[in-house]
Scaffold this motif. Structure first.
Motif, PDB file in Angstrom:
ATOM      1  N   UNK A  12       6.347 -35.415 -14.809  1.00  0.00           N
ATOM      2  CA  UNK A  12       4.918 -35.590 -14.540  1.00  0.00           C
ATOM      3  C   UNK A  12       4.466 -34.644 -13.438  1.00  0.00           C
ATOM      4  N   UNK A  13       5.242 -34.561 -12.358  1.00  0.00           N
ATOM      5  CA  UNK A  13       4.891 -33.649 -11.262  1.00  0.00           C
ATOM      6  C   UNK A  13       4.914 -32.195 -11.726  1.00  0.00           C
ATOM      7  N   UNK A  14       5.937 -31.836 -12.500  1.00  0.00           N
ATOM      8  CA  UNK A  14       6.030 -30.464 -13.016  1.00  0.00           C
ATOM      9  C   UNK A  14       4.833 -30.153 -13.903  1.00  0.00           C
ATOM     10  N   UNK A  29      -0.368 -27.731 -14.991  1.00  0.00           N
ATOM     11  CA  UNK A  29      -1.719 -28.018 -15.477  1.00  0.00           C
ATOM     12  C   UNK A  29      -2.764 -27.509 -14.484  1.00  0.00           C
ATOM     13  N   UNK A  30      -2.523 -27.744 -13.208  1.00  0.00           N
ATOM     14  CA  UNK A  30      -3.457 -27.286 -12.166  1.00  0.00           C
ATOM     15  C   UNK A  30      -3.591 -25.766 -12.137  1.00  0.00           C
ATOM     16  N   UNK A  31      -2.559 -25.074 -12.623  1.00  0.00           N
ATOM     17  CA  UNK A  31      -2.587 -23.618 -12.659  1.00  0.00           C
ATOM     18  C   UNK A  31      -2.980 -23.068 -14.040  1.00  0.00           C
ATOM     19  N   UNK A  72      -0.351 -28.910 -25.133  1.00  0.00           N
ATOM     20  CA  UNK A  72      -0.467 -27.479 -25.418  1.00  0.00           C
ATOM     21  C   UNK A  72      -0.006 -26.666 -24.217  1.00  0.00           C
ATOM     22  N   UNK A  73       0.335 -25.427 -24.503  1.00  0.00           N
ATOM     23  CA  UNK A  73       0.702 -24.492 -23.430  1.00  0.00           C
ATOM     24  C   UNK A  73      -0.063 -23.196 -23.640  1.00  0.00           C
TER      25      UNK A  73
END
Length: 107
Positions: A4-6, A11-13, A58-59
């Motif tokens: 989740x942290x990763x 996600x923030x980036x 998605x990525x």
């Protein structure tokens, strides 16, 4: 670092994301009708309250476009279908997006 942290850091980036789209198939077409009208009404009430969703991870691809990593449909009964604390499938979806991004970076 947890998945989740990763995921949240990526996600923030702008490297991964989750989406929830309204499910296109009928719940009852997929699962059939329950045995009693009361059970059916309970399901209808739950669908009316929380909806029925397809959750997709998605990525960001090298081409600057979003690419599908994983998804699961027929998610219902969640107040927040994207919350990993509420929807147990979300952590797997997050891991799929992170893994797909990592595989892309290794190529």
């Amino acid at each position: 670092m947890s998945i989740i942290e990763t995921f949240r850091s990526l996600e923030n980036n702008g490297f991964v994301r989750l989406r929830a789209d309204e499910e296109q198939e009928s719940y009852f077409d997929v699962f059939g009708n329950p045995d009693s009208p009361e059970e059916r009404q309970e399901i209808v009430d739950r669908l009316n309250l929380n909806g029925c969703w397809c959750v997709t991870s998605e990525f960001m691809g090298d081409d600057g476009r979003w690419h599908h990593a994983d998804s699961i449909g027929m998610c219902t009964g969640y107040q927040n279908v994207l919350d990993p604390e509420e929807n147990d499938y979300v952590c797997d979806l997050m891991a799929s997006a992170v893994n797909a991004l990592e595989m892309q970076m290794c190529i």
